[in-house]
Structure formats: C-alpha cells, structure tokens
Motif scaffolding. Structure first.
Motif, PDB file in Angstrom:
ATOM      1  N   LEU A  82      58.367  53.774  56.040  1.00 26.00           N
ATOM      2  CA  LEU A  82      56.978  53.863  56.493  1.00 26.00           C
ATOM      3  C   LEU A  82      56.846  53.500  57.965  1.00 26.00           C
ATOM      4  O   LEU A  82      55.987  54.048  58.663  1.00 26.00           O
ATOM      5  CB  LEU A  82      56.092  52.953  55.641  1.00 26.00           C
ATOM      6  CG  LEU A  82      55.716  53.479  54.259  1.00 26.00           C
ATOM      7  CD1 LEU A  82      54.999  52.405  53.452  1.00 26.00           C
ATOM      8  CD2 LEU A  82      54.840  54.726  54.376  1.00 26.00           C
ATOM      9  N   GLN A  85      57.831  56.572  59.760  1.00 24.52           N
ATOM     10  CA  GLN A  85      56.803  57.596  59.563  1.00 24.52           C
ATOM     11  C   GLN A  85      55.582  57.315  60.443  1.00 24.52           C
ATOM     12  O   GLN A  85      55.012  58.236  61.043  1.00 24.52           O
ATOM     13  CB  GLN A  85      56.386  57.647  58.097  1.00 24.52           C
ATOM     14  CG  GLN A  85      55.350  58.723  57.802  1.00 24.52           C
ATOM     15  CD  GLN A  85      54.993  58.796  56.324  1.00 24.52           C
ATOM     16  OE1 GLN A  85      55.771  58.365  55.465  1.00 24.52           O
ATOM     17  NE2 GLN A  85      53.822  59.333  56.026  1.00 24.52           N
ATOM     18  N   GLU A  86      55.176  56.046  60.514  1.00 26.24           N
ATOM     19  CA  GLU A  86      54.025  55.723  61.362  1.00 26.24           C
ATOM     20  C   GLU A  86      54.334  56.013  62.825  1.00 26.24           C
ATOM     21  O   GLU A  86      53.479  56.520  63.559  1.00 26.24           O
ATOM     22  CB  GLU A  86      53.634  54.259  61.194  1.00 26.24           C
ATOM     23  CG  GLU A  86      52.408  53.910  62.021  1.00 26.24           C
ATOM     24  CD  GLU A  86      51.967  52.465  61.879  1.00 26.24           C
ATOM     25  OE1 GLU A  86      50.799  52.167  62.191  1.00 26.24           O
ATOM     26  OE2 GLU A  86      52.803  51.628  61.481  1.00 26.24           O
ATOM     27  N   THR A 176      48.932  56.470  57.303  1.00 26.16           N
ATOM     28  CA  THR A 176      50.234  55.806  57.216  1.00 26.16           C
ATOM     29  C   THR A 176      50.104  54.321  57.512  1.00 26.16           C
ATOM     30  O   THR A 176      50.761  53.484  56.880  1.00 26.16           O
ATOM     31  CB  THR A 176      51.229  56.437  58.198  1.00 26.16           C
ATOM     32  OG1 THR A 176      51.330  57.842  57.936  1.00 26.16           O
ATOM     33  CG2 THR A 176      52.606  55.815  58.057  1.00 26.16           C
TER      34      THR A 176
END
Length: 264
Positions: A82, A85-86, A176
């Motif tokens: 994550l 992804q962010e 996100t």
C-alpha cells in the motif's frame, strides 16, 4: 500488546519479548513444582494422561501459531504494498495537475506538496499519538482543500481531459491513503492473542511437568524451549505493529519521500 508497543516503541518490543520469555520459564517451573508436590505427597505422578493432554495442547498451539503468523505476515506485506501504491497514485495525480492552467496549477502543486508532507509526518511521528493525530488532521484538511479546488478548476478548464484524468487520479490517491490508515488498525481480535498466550503458558506448564520426571532440572532444555516460544510469539506481534517494534516498514516510506523530492 499493541498498546504496550505503541507507548514505548522498540523498547516496548524488547520488554515484551523478555516478558514472554520470563513468563514461559516461570510456567515451566510451576509444572516442575506440581510434579514435586505430588511426589512429596506420596502420590505417583501422572504420566500417560498428561502426555495425551500435552500432545493435544501443543497441537492446538502449533495450529494457532501457524494461523496468526500467516495472517500477520500477510498483513505486513499488504502494508508495504500500500505504501508503494500510494506513492504511485500521488505521483500520477501530481503530474496530472499539468492539465490545469496557471496560476491555479501552481497553487494546487504547493497544496499537494504540503499534503504529502503531512502524510509523511503522520507515519514518522509514531509512536507519538498526539503528533500522529495532528498530522493526519492536517492531511485531511489539505485533502479537502485540494479536492474542492481541483473540482472547481477542472470545470473551468477548456478541455474535458482535466476532469476525466485529474479527478479520478486524485480520488485514487485519497482512497489509497484511507486504505493505508485502515490497514494500520487491522489486527486479529484480542481474544486470539489471549488464547495464544494461554495455550503457551499451559503448554509450558505441561512441558515442565513432563521434564520433572526425567531427572535433575535441565536448564539448557528449558531455556531453549522458552526462548524459541517467546521469540515466535514476539515476531507475530511485531509483524502486526510494524512501526513500533524491531520489524518495520519505515524504509518503504523512502518511496514516498522520493516522490516528494520529485515534486518541483
């Protein structure tokens, strides 16, 4: 366990590991005392029944450790994913601000930089709850300002691409961020930890009882058993709280920092 780690960071993690080790060692000592008490009372210590019960307890303990360890490792990997992804979503959204005209574009870029600074500060402030809350509140305020201004400016843009490309990218970045925050609070129910500890202590009690009937106390075996079990339990907890103990995801924040450094 999480509250203990949260208040003291990695020092709390070390204290937790030693606490688990000492409690397991004490449980083994109690098992040996029970054996000795039966001998002193003129009774024949139970062996066959105890062996069956101990086998069942250790089998259940092994299953529970496998379950909790697998879940903790999976959540640890998800949290690292994550972060990346962010970083990707924020980088994409920031680049798409180019679709807007100046001076709004420059103002939104500055707001976006402040937003990312607040996000980074929130995670670096752990385990200081007050600083974390202040940084997250600041990030939420900047997020709302960034979204409202982007919507307004997209409607004024001469081409539809500003609305079609910029707003979904911003939405993905904010989603996100929310998912990351939720993932930090995703842990097994407290009863799972209570059961894991209880079975560990009961298993240690039976182990000490069984070893008592085999002659003088073997400290090497007891220490090896206690260290192995305590470290296994500690690693499970540490994986669940990867910003508080020794196993950490802090280095993955460098991905976000690289994005921040690229925001010119």
């Amino acid at each position: 366990m999480g509250s203990l780690l949260y208040g003291t960071g990695w020092i709390g993690g070390i204290a937790l590991a030693f606490g688990l080790f000492a409690s397991i060692l004490v449980a083994m000592g109690l098992g040996r005392l029970v054996w000795q008490w039966q001998v002193n009372a003129g009774r024949d210590p139970e062996t066959t029944g105890v062996g069956v019960v101990a086998s069942a307890i250790f089998a259940l303990l092994g299953l529970l450790i496998a379950f909790t360890f697998s879940g903790a490792a999976g959540r640890f990997d998800a949290r690292r994913t994550l972060i990346v992804q962010e970083a990707n979503d924020i980088g994409t959204a920031y680049l798409r601000l180019d679709l807007l005209a100046a001076p709004a574009r420059d103002e939104l870029r500055e707001t976006f930089r402040q937003y990312l600074d607040a996000r980074l500060e929130a995670y670096r402030a752990v385990p200081d709850r007050e600083r974390v809350a202040q940084a997250l509140a600041r990030a939420d305020e900047l997020r709302d300002r960034l979204w409202a201004r982007s919507v307004a400016e997209s409607q004024r843009a001469p081409v539809a691409a500003a609305t079609m490309l910029l707003l979904p990218a911003l939405n993905a970045a904010f989603d996100t961020a929310s998912t990351r925050l939720a993932s930090t609070r995703e842990h097994p129910p407290g009863v799972i930890y209570a059961l894991l500890l209880s079975l560990s202590w009961i298993g240690a009690l039976f182990a000490g009882y069984g070893m008592a009937g085999r002659g003088p106390r073997n400290w090497l075996h007891e220490l090896f058993f206690s260290v192995t079990l305590a470290m296994t339990l500690y690693v499970i907890v540490d994986l669940e709280f990867p910003r508080l103990g020794l196993i950490r995801v802090d280095e993955f924040d460098e991905v976000l920092q690289l994005v921040r450094d690229g925001m010119k």
